[in-house]
Scaffold this motif. Sequence first.
Motif, PDB file in Angstrom:
ATOM      1  N   ILE A  50       2.905   9.105  -8.145  1.00  0.00           N
ATOM      2  CA  ILE A  50       1.772   9.926  -7.710  1.00  0.00           C
ATOM      3  C   ILE A  50       0.461   9.310  -8.184  1.00  0.00           C
ATOM      4  CG2 ILE A  50       0.613  12.153  -8.055  1.00  0.00           C
ATOM      5  CD1 ILE A  50       3.468  13.403  -8.180  1.00  0.00           C
ATOM      6  N   MET A  51       0.452   8.795  -9.427  1.00  0.00           N
ATOM      7  CA  MET A  51      -0.748   8.177  -9.988  1.00  0.00           C
ATOM      8  C   MET A  51      -0.948   6.744  -9.511  1.00  0.00           C
ATOM      9  SD  MET A  51      -2.271  10.519 -11.736  1.00  0.00           S
ATOM     10  CE  MET A  51      -3.543   9.524 -12.518  1.00  0.00           C
ATOM     11  N   GLN A  52      -0.072   6.270  -8.628  1.00  0.00           N
ATOM     12  CA  GLN A  52      -0.174   4.929  -8.032  1.00  0.00           C
ATOM     13  C   GLN A  52      -0.039   3.813  -9.082  1.00  0.00           C
ATOM     14  OE1 GLN A  52      -0.605   4.981  -4.363  1.00  0.00           O
ATOM     15  NE2 GLN A  52      -0.041   7.047  -5.015  1.00  0.00           N
ATOM     16  N   SER A  53       0.650   4.131 -10.182  1.00  0.00           N
ATOM     17  CA  SER A  53       0.863   3.101 -11.209  1.00  0.00           C
ATOM     18  C   SER A  53       2.216   2.417 -11.058  1.00  0.00           C
ATOM     19  CB  SER A  53       0.713   3.687 -12.617  1.00  0.00           C
ATOM     20  OG  SER A  53       1.621   4.735 -12.839  1.00  0.00           O
ATOM     21  N   VAL A  54       3.095   2.952 -10.210  1.00  0.00           N
ATOM     22  CA  VAL A  54       4.267   2.213  -9.746  1.00  0.00           C
ATOM     23  C   VAL A  54       4.267   2.277  -8.222  1.00  0.00           C
ATOM     24  CG1 VAL A  54       5.627   2.691 -11.822  1.00  0.00           C
ATOM     25  CG2 VAL A  54       5.883   4.164  -9.823  1.00  0.00           C
ATOM     26  N   SER A  55       4.779   1.236  -7.609  1.00  0.00           N
ATOM     27  CA  SER A  55       4.779   1.192  -6.139  1.00  0.00           C
ATOM     28  C   SER A  55       6.025   1.885  -5.606  1.00  0.00           C
ATOM     29  CB  SER A  55       4.729  -0.257  -5.649  1.00  0.00           C
ATOM     30  OG  SER A  55       5.827  -0.989  -6.155  1.00  0.00           O
ATOM     31  N   TYR A  56       5.904   2.412  -4.388  1.00  0.00           N
ATOM     32  CA  TYR A  56       7.049   3.048  -3.745  1.00  0.00           C
ATOM     33  C   TYR A  56       7.314   2.340  -2.430  1.00  0.00           C
ATOM     34  CZ  TYR A  56       2.863   5.894  -2.672  1.00  0.00           C
ATOM     35  OH  TYR A  56       1.596   6.317  -2.399  1.00  0.00           O
ATOM     36  N   SER A  57       8.602   2.197  -2.147  1.00  0.00           N
ATOM     37  CA  SER A  57       9.000   1.429  -0.963  1.00  0.00           C
ATOM     38  C   SER A  57       8.911   2.249   0.315  1.00  0.00           C
ATOM     39  CB  SER A  57      10.427   0.895  -1.143  1.00  0.00           C
ATOM     40  OG  SER A  57      11.313   1.955  -1.483  1.00  0.00           O
ATOM     41  N   LYS A  58       9.045   3.565   0.173  1.00  0.00           N
ATOM     42  CA  LYS A  58       8.944   4.449   1.341  1.00  0.00           C
ATOM     43  C   LYS A  58       8.279   5.746   0.906  1.00  0.00           C
ATOM     44  CE  LYS A  58      13.004   2.866   3.946  1.00  0.00           C
ATOM     45  NZ  LYS A  58      14.331   3.273   4.523  1.00  0.00           N
ATOM     46  N   GLY A  59       7.737   6.459   1.888  1.00  0.00           N
ATOM     47  CA  GLY A  59       7.157   7.760   1.618  1.00  0.00           C
ATOM     48  C   GLY A  59       5.651   7.732   1.481  1.00  0.00           C
ATOM     49  N   SER A  60       5.081   8.919   1.257  1.00  0.00           N
ATOM     50  CA  SER A  60       3.628   9.071   1.179  1.00  0.00           C
ATOM     51  C   SER A  60       3.270  10.107   0.123  1.00  0.00           C
ATOM     52  CB  SER A  60       3.058   9.536   2.527  1.00  0.00           C
ATOM     53  OG  SER A  60       3.399   8.639   3.567  1.00  0.00           O
ATOM     54  N   VAL A  61       2.073   9.930  -0.448  1.00  0.00           N
ATOM     55  CA  VAL A  61       1.515  10.902  -1.383  1.00  0.00           C
ATOM     56  C   VAL A  61       0.138  11.300  -0.856  1.00  0.00           C
ATOM     57  CG1 VAL A  61       0.774  11.366  -3.751  1.00  0.00           C
ATOM     58  CG2 VAL A  61       2.730   9.859  -3.341  1.00  0.00           C
ATOM     59  N   VAL A  77      -8.421   9.476 -10.846  1.00  0.00           N
ATOM     60  CA  VAL A  77      -8.978  10.327 -11.901  1.00  0.00           C
ATOM     61  C   VAL A  77     -10.339  10.867 -11.460  1.00  0.00           C
ATOM     62  CG1 VAL A  77      -9.808  10.374 -14.286  1.00  0.00           C
ATOM     63  CG2 VAL A  77      -7.684   9.176 -13.730  1.00  0.00           C
ATOM     64  N   GLU A  78     -11.137  10.016 -10.859  1.00  0.00           N
ATOM     65  CA  GLU A  78     -12.450  10.453 -10.384  1.00  0.00           C
ATOM     66  C   GLU A  78     -12.327  11.503  -9.275  1.00  0.00           C
ATOM     67  OE1 GLU A  78     -14.535   6.945  -9.215  1.00  0.00           O
ATOM     68  OE2 GLU A  78     -14.515   6.084 -11.233  1.00  0.00           O
ATOM     69  N   ARG A  79     -11.232  11.471  -8.522  1.00  0.00           N
ATOM     70  CA  ARG A  79     -11.015  12.442  -7.451  1.00  0.00           C
ATOM     71  C   ARG A  79     -10.477  13.778  -7.967  1.00  0.00           C
ATOM     72  NH1 ARG A  79     -10.882   7.590  -4.843  1.00  0.00           N
ATOM     73  NH2 ARG A  79     -11.044   7.505  -2.556  1.00  0.00           N
ATOM     74  N   GLY A  80     -10.006  13.800  -9.231  1.00  0.00           N
ATOM     75  CA  GLY A  80      -9.550  15.068  -9.792  1.00  0.00           C
ATOM     76  C   GLY A  80      -8.076  15.144 -10.141  1.00  0.00           C
ATOM     77  N   LEU A  81      -7.456  13.982 -10.347  1.00  0.00           N
ATOM     78  CA  LEU A  81      -6.036  13.927 -10.703  1.00  0.00           C
ATOM     79  C   LEU A  81      -5.928  13.317 -12.097  1.00  0.00           C
ATOM     80  CD1 LEU A  81      -3.296  14.535  -9.320  1.00  0.00           C
ATOM     81  CD2 LEU A  81      -3.334  12.208  -8.416  1.00  0.00           C
ATOM     82  N   ALA A  82      -5.230  13.993 -13.018  1.00  0.00           N
ATOM     83  CA  ALA A  82      -5.130  13.488 -14.389  1.00  0.00           C
ATOM     84  C   ALA A  82      -3.697  13.616 -14.883  1.00  0.00           C
ATOM     85  CB  ALA A  82      -6.072  14.241 -15.324  1.00  0.00           C
ATOM     86  N   PRO A 153     -10.159  17.579 -14.151  1.00  0.00           N
ATOM     87  CA  PRO A 153      -9.144  17.505 -13.087  1.00  0.00           C
ATOM     88  C   PRO A 153      -9.042  18.783 -12.274  1.00  0.00           C
ATOM     89  CG  PRO A 153      -8.091  17.994 -15.168  1.00  0.00           C
ATOM     90  CD  PRO A 153      -9.554  17.770 -15.471  1.00  0.00           C
ATOM     91  N   LYS A 154      -8.623  18.614 -11.032  1.00  0.00           N
ATOM     92  CA  LYS A 154      -8.212  19.747 -10.208  1.00  0.00           C
ATOM     93  C   LYS A 154      -6.711  19.975 -10.374  1.00  0.00           C
ATOM     94  CE  LYS A 154     -11.795  19.015  -6.700  1.00  0.00           C
ATOM     95  NZ  LYS A 154     -12.450  17.841  -7.326  1.00  0.00           N
ATOM     96  N   LEU A 155      -5.983  18.878 -10.625  1.00  0.00           N
ATOM     97  CA  LEU A 155      -4.542  18.931 -10.833  1.00  0.00           C
ATOM     98  C   LEU A 155      -4.195  18.111 -12.070  1.00  0.00           C
ATOM     99  CD1 LEU A 155      -1.659  19.692  -9.975  1.00  0.00           C
ATOM    100  CD2 LEU A 155      -1.649  17.655  -8.511  1.00  0.00           C
ATOM    101  N   LEU A 156      -3.491  18.756 -13.006  1.00  0.00           N
ATOM    102  CA  LEU A 156      -3.087  18.123 -14.254  1.00  0.00           C
ATOM    103  C   LEU A 156      -1.585  17.877 -14.207  1.00  0.00           C
ATOM    104  CD1 LEU A 156      -4.036  17.288 -17.143  1.00  0.00           C
ATOM    105  CD2 LEU A 156      -3.464  19.627 -17.864  1.00  0.00           C
TER     106      LEU A 156
END
Length: 234
Positions: A50-61, A77-82, A153-156
């Motif tokens: 979700i934090m885009q710190s590992v890559s995913y081969s399929k799917g979407s967030v 983080v700037e968009r509101g995800l922590a 954050p909007k979502l923690l």
Amino acid sequence: MSELLRVENLEVSYGAVQALKGVSLEVKSGEIVSLLGANGAGKSSLLRAIMQSVSYSKGSVYFLGEKLQKIRTDQLVERGLALVPEGRGILATLTVLENLELGAYHRTDWQNELQGIYALFPILKERLNQNAGTLSGGEQQMLAIGRALLSKPKLLLLDEPSLGLAPKIIQNIFRLIKEIRSRGISILLIEQNAHMALRVSDRAYLLETGKIKLSGSVQDLLSNDELKRAYLGG
């Protein structure tokens, strides 16, 4: 309630080992959603994806309706995800205040909100000039959460906040989780203590070997015999 986060059919692999096998979930504004499961089920891999710190081969967030693709973690983080990671990620040789400052690296108005952090975590105000490595485990967890909150954050995302803590401290951490939600911040919670997690949550998902096995309201899951036997001692 509006949708904050949507994960669709996410697949994550580490070499030949597939950690996530088509996981889908959502978090709506104002919710606390728990993700339950044993060690190795893929829970932390999901948060990292979700934090885009590992890559995913399929799917979407999707976060706030935007597909997260080729977006750096710091931009999220700037968009509101922590994320408060498992193990807390405290920088032990920096002071409590310096650790808090790191959470607000992208903001200029963060000092105005320090009083709110101190109101949630009074012990941090007493320890401001101490090195973070000298704090107890519970105090370090409070610092990690306080640092994330200063990013506004909007979502923690909380990864195992009770890990390694004494029962009395765990009760306090979960009281604080409810208080954070009352301030308008939604929470996706990973927690092995299923009793405590379900007590504060609106909905929950059960992840087993990389797949969502069960999902629903807390009431639905508490009445599920399989979940009660495996995770609640019922």
